[in-house]
Motif scaffolding. Structure first.
Motif, PDB file in Angstrom:
ATOM      1  N   SER A 136       8.722  13.857  14.031  1.00 28.37           N
ATOM      2  CA  SER A 136       8.615  15.247  13.544  1.00 28.37           C
ATOM      3  C   SER A 136       9.072  16.261  14.591  1.00 28.37           C
ATOM      4  N   ALA A 137       8.923  15.924  15.878  1.00 26.65           N
ATOM      5  CA  ALA A 137       9.374  16.871  16.909  1.00 26.65           C
ATOM      6  C   ALA A 137      10.903  16.951  16.945  1.00 26.65           C
ATOM      7  N   THR A 138      11.564  15.853  16.676  1.00 25.84           N
ATOM      8  CA  THR A 138      13.028  15.794  16.829  1.00 25.84           C
ATOM      9  C   THR A 138      13.759  16.098  15.530  1.00 25.84           C
ATOM     10  N   ALA A 139      13.207  15.641  14.423  1.00 20.36           N
ATOM     11  CA  ALA A 139      13.854  15.847  13.113  1.00 20.36           C
ATOM     12  C   ALA A 139      12.808  16.424  12.156  1.00 20.36           C
ATOM     13  N   PRO A 140      12.554  17.745  12.229  1.00 18.83           N
ATOM     14  CA  PRO A 140      11.460  18.342  11.454  1.00 18.83           C
ATOM     15  C   PRO A 140      11.595  18.132   9.941  1.00 18.83           C
ATOM     16  N   ASP A 141      12.803  17.888   9.444  1.00 17.10           N
ATOM     17  CA  ASP A 141      12.917  17.674   7.997  1.00 17.10           C
ATOM     18  C   ASP A 141      12.767  16.200   7.617  1.00 17.10           C
ATOM     19  N   ALA A 142      12.386  15.367   8.576  1.00 16.04           N
ATOM     20  CA  ALA A 142      12.165  13.946   8.265  1.00 16.04           C
ATOM     21  C   ALA A 142      10.944  13.806   7.356  1.00 16.04           C
ATOM     22  N   ILE A 143      11.014  12.806   6.477  1.00 14.80           N
ATOM     23  CA  ILE A 143       9.881  12.475   5.604  1.00 14.80           C
ATOM     24  C   ILE A 143       9.142  11.300   6.248  1.00 14.80           C
ATOM     25  N   ILE A 144       7.841  11.467   6.443  1.00 14.42           N
ATOM     26  CA  ILE A 144       7.027  10.387   7.024  1.00 14.42           C
ATOM     27  C   ILE A 144       6.008   9.970   5.970  1.00 14.42           C
ATOM     28  N   VAL A 145       6.073   8.718   5.553  1.00 11.91           N
ATOM     29  CA  VAL A 145       5.130   8.231   4.539  1.00 11.91           C
ATOM     30  C   VAL A 145       4.106   7.324   5.217  1.00 11.91           C
ATOM     31  N   ARG A 146       2.853   7.761   5.183  1.00  9.77           N
ATOM     32  CA  ARG A 146       1.779   6.896   5.694  1.00  9.77           C
ATOM     33  C   ARG A 146       1.282   6.024   4.557  1.00  9.77           C
ATOM     34  N   THR A 147       1.222   4.713   4.822  1.00  2.00           N
ATOM     35  CA  THR A 147       0.758   3.790   3.791  1.00  2.00           C
ATOM     36  C   THR A 147      -0.264   2.831   4.387  1.00  2.00           C
ATOM     37  N   ALA A 148      -0.715   1.842   3.611  1.00  2.00           N
ATOM     38  CA  ALA A 148      -1.820   0.999   4.080  1.00  2.00           C
ATOM     39  C   ALA A 148      -1.799  -0.374   3.411  1.00  2.00           C
ATOM     40  N   TRP A 149      -2.322  -1.366   4.089  1.00  3.53           N
ATOM     41  CA  TRP A 149      -2.629  -2.688   3.531  1.00  3.53           C
ATOM     42  C   TRP A 149      -1.460  -3.194   2.647  1.00  3.53           C
ATOM     43  N   VAL A 150      -0.261  -3.242   3.224  1.00  2.63           N
ATOM     44  CA  VAL A 150       0.955  -3.533   2.448  1.00  2.63           C
ATOM     45  C   VAL A 150       1.061  -5.034   2.133  1.00  2.63           C
ATOM     46  N   PHE A 151       1.358  -5.340   0.887  1.00  7.36           N
ATOM     47  CA  PHE A 151       1.616  -6.733   0.506  1.00  7.36           C
ATOM     48  C   PHE A 151       2.853  -6.790  -0.381  1.00  7.36           C
ATOM     49  N   SER A 152       3.424  -7.983  -0.483  1.00  5.16           N
ATOM     50  CA  SER A 152       4.583  -8.183  -1.353  1.00  5.16           C
ATOM     51  C   SER A 152       4.853  -9.679  -1.422  1.00  5.16           C
ATOM     52  N   GLU A 153       5.881 -10.025  -2.169  1.00 10.15           N
ATOM     53  CA  GLU A 153       6.300 -11.425  -2.253  1.00 10.15           C
ATOM     54  C   GLU A 153       7.026 -11.865  -0.982  1.00 10.15           C
ATOM     55  N   TYR A 154       7.318 -10.938  -0.084  1.00 11.91           N
ATOM     56  CA  TYR A 154       8.088 -11.241   1.125  1.00 11.91           C
ATOM     57  C   TYR A 154       7.204 -11.209   2.374  1.00 11.91           C
ATOM     58  N   GLY A 155       7.656 -11.886   3.411  1.00 10.25           N
ATOM     59  CA  GLY A 155       7.084 -11.732   4.748  1.00 10.25           C
ATOM     60  C   GLY A 155       5.649 -12.197   4.860  1.00 10.25           C
ATOM     61  N   ASN A 156       4.960 -11.646   5.844  1.00 14.28           N
ATOM     62  CA  ASN A 156       3.566 -12.009   6.098  1.00 14.28           C
ATOM     63  C   ASN A 156       2.661 -10.902   5.599  1.00 14.28           C
ATOM     64  N   ASN A 157       1.644 -11.290   4.850  1.00 15.16           N
ATOM     65  CA  ASN A 157       0.680 -10.277   4.407  1.00 15.16           C
ATOM     66  C   ASN A 157      -0.611 -10.979   3.975  1.00 15.16           C
ATOM     67  N   PHE A 158      -1.626 -10.187   3.697  1.00 17.95           N
ATOM     68  CA  PHE A 158      -2.967 -10.710   3.388  1.00 17.95           C
ATOM     69  C   PHE A 158      -2.952 -11.595   2.138  1.00 17.95           C
ATOM     70  N   VAL A 159      -2.167 -11.209   1.131  1.00 15.14           N
ATOM     71  CA  VAL A 159      -2.125 -11.989  -0.115  1.00 15.14           C
ATOM     72  C   VAL A 159      -1.614 -13.396   0.183  1.00 15.14           C
ATOM     73  N   LYS A 160      -0.512 -13.474   0.938  1.00 16.54           N
ATOM     74  CA  LYS A 160       0.057 -14.792   1.239  1.00 16.54           C
ATOM     75  C   LYS A 160      -0.876 -15.608   2.125  1.00 16.54           C
ATOM     76  N   THR A 161      -1.542 -14.930   3.057  1.00 20.67           N
ATOM     77  CA  THR A 161      -2.491 -15.641   3.925  1.00 20.67           C
ATOM     78  C   THR A 161      -3.632 -16.217   3.090  1.00 20.67           C
ATOM     79  N   MET A 162      -4.166 -15.436   2.156  1.00 25.86           N
ATOM     80  CA  MET A 162      -5.266 -15.917   1.308  1.00 25.86           C
ATOM     81  C   MET A 162      -4.813 -17.109   0.460  1.00 25.86           C
ATOM     82  N   LEU A 163      -3.610 -17.023  -0.115  1.00 28.65           N
ATOM     83  CA  LEU A 163      -3.136 -18.123  -0.962  1.00 28.65           C
ATOM     84  C   LEU A 163      -2.982 -19.407  -0.140  1.00 28.65           C
TER      85      LEU A 163
END
Ligand SMILES: NC(=O)c1ccc[n+]([C@@H]2O[C@H](COP(=O)([O-])OP(=O)(O)OC[C@H]3O[C@@H](n4cnc5c(N)ncnc54)[C@H](OP(=O)(O)O)[C@@H]3O)[C@@H](O)[C@H]2O)c1
Length: 281
Positions: A136-163
């Motif tokens: 935000s200091a360098t590119a004030p018009d940048a969009i920053i999306v804060r998200t949480a607890w991300v899962f998907s069919e790809y990569g490493n995530n809690f859903v895949k670990t549980m399965l």
């Protein structure tokens, strides 16, 4: 729209490519093609491809490992986004950067807004917050999306670990005193596309799934669907435990629900993570 995507092999990066509008052009890069910590590489990629937007899906996301790998976490989560912001600002390119609920300390009892004071508990959270601030200091018009607890069919995530654990073990103990909102990476990717299509104002936006749960409740939901879909014959026996009973190198917020009124005001619905969980499994 020409988009330079970084971290293309991660959960968000893969989901973003799957959902790319047909008339958009993409240069999808991961570490091997474009190391975001290398300013010269970032500059060269931007000059060669001339993107309208940069979507930064690259990050150091190993929360516990970061506690003992501070320098690399800082390089990837702070210096990397700072490089992208610098080059984006120089060339008038829109930057979309992604951050985390772990910028908060979890002491709140009502959802965190974009204005809530930050106080990260972990190296990962601290580096992600410093990355936001550099962007935000360098590119004030940048969009920053804060998200949480991300899962998907790809990569490493809690859903895949549980399965995986559900196939290996008859009983699991899962932390029940950390609450947050699971978010499907495909929905997050779709939202980033929508924000670019709308030419949304720069700044921080919170975006997560629509229902708060504990990790224990998330695991219950995962095993219910896995049994329904015959991915598992039966659910392991689940026991709720406290954070104190499951010590990890990194401290995590006990409560990290994000208020998403700002992004909802743009006509964007929250991630139906329970629906997405069924499709993912
Ligand atoms: N996962 C979550 O639960 C979660 C929660 C809240 C926020 N977030 C944020 O959401 C965003 C996307 O997360 P994600 O789960 O999709 O992450 P991910 O699956 O870990 O993907 C990150 C990608 O970035 C790549 N990468 C690492 N260092 C790089 C570098 N120097 N240059 C270019 N690429 C590099 C990684 O490659 P390697 O695999 O080879 O290292 C990986 O492909 C991140 O900003 C993350 O902080 C994630």
């Amino acid at each position: 729209m020409k988009v330079l995507l970084t971290g293309a092999n991660g959960q968000l990066g893969r989901c973003f490519q799957d959902r790319l509008p047909a008339d958009w052009h993409i240069l999808a890069t991961d570490f091997a093609e474009l190391d975001i910590t290398d300013l010269e590489q970032v500059t060269a990629a931007v000059i060669a491809f001339k993107p309208d937007a940069i979507v930064n899906a690259a990050a150091y996301t190993a929360v516990d490992k970061a506690e003992s790998d501070v320098e690399l976490a800082e390089r990837i989560n702070v210096a990397g986004p700072a490089n992208l912001a610098r080059v984006a600002a120089q060339h008038g390119i829109r930057l979309v950067h992604v951050s985390t609920d772990y910028v908060f300390d979890g002491n709140a009892s009502t959802p965190y807004t974009e204005q809530s004071p930050t106080n990260p508990l972990s190296v990962y959270g601290k580096t992600k917050l410093a990355g936001e601030q550099a962007v935000s200091a360098t590119a004030p018009d940048a969009i920053i999306v804060r998200t949480a607890w991300v899962f998907s069919e790809y990569g490493n995530n809690f859903v895949k670990t549980m399965l995986r654990l559900g196939k290996e073990r008859d009983a699991l103990s899962i932390v029940d005193d950390q609450r947050g909102c699971p978010t499907y990476a495909g929905d997050l990717a779709q939202v980033i596309i929508a924000l670019l299509q709308q030419n949304a104002a720069g700044g921080i936006y919170h975006y997560t799934g629509d229902k708060e749960v504990s990790w224990f409740e998330f695991a219950q939901a995962i095993f219910t669907v896995a049994v329904q879909k015959s991915v598992l014959n039966k659910s392991p026996t689940l026991t709720p435990i406290t954070t104190a009973q499951y010590p990890t190198p990194a401290h995590r917020p006990a409560y990290s629900t994000l208020a998403s009124d700002k992004i909802k005001g743009l006509g964007i619905a929250l991630s139906d993570w329970q629906g997405a969980l069924k499709k993912t499994i």
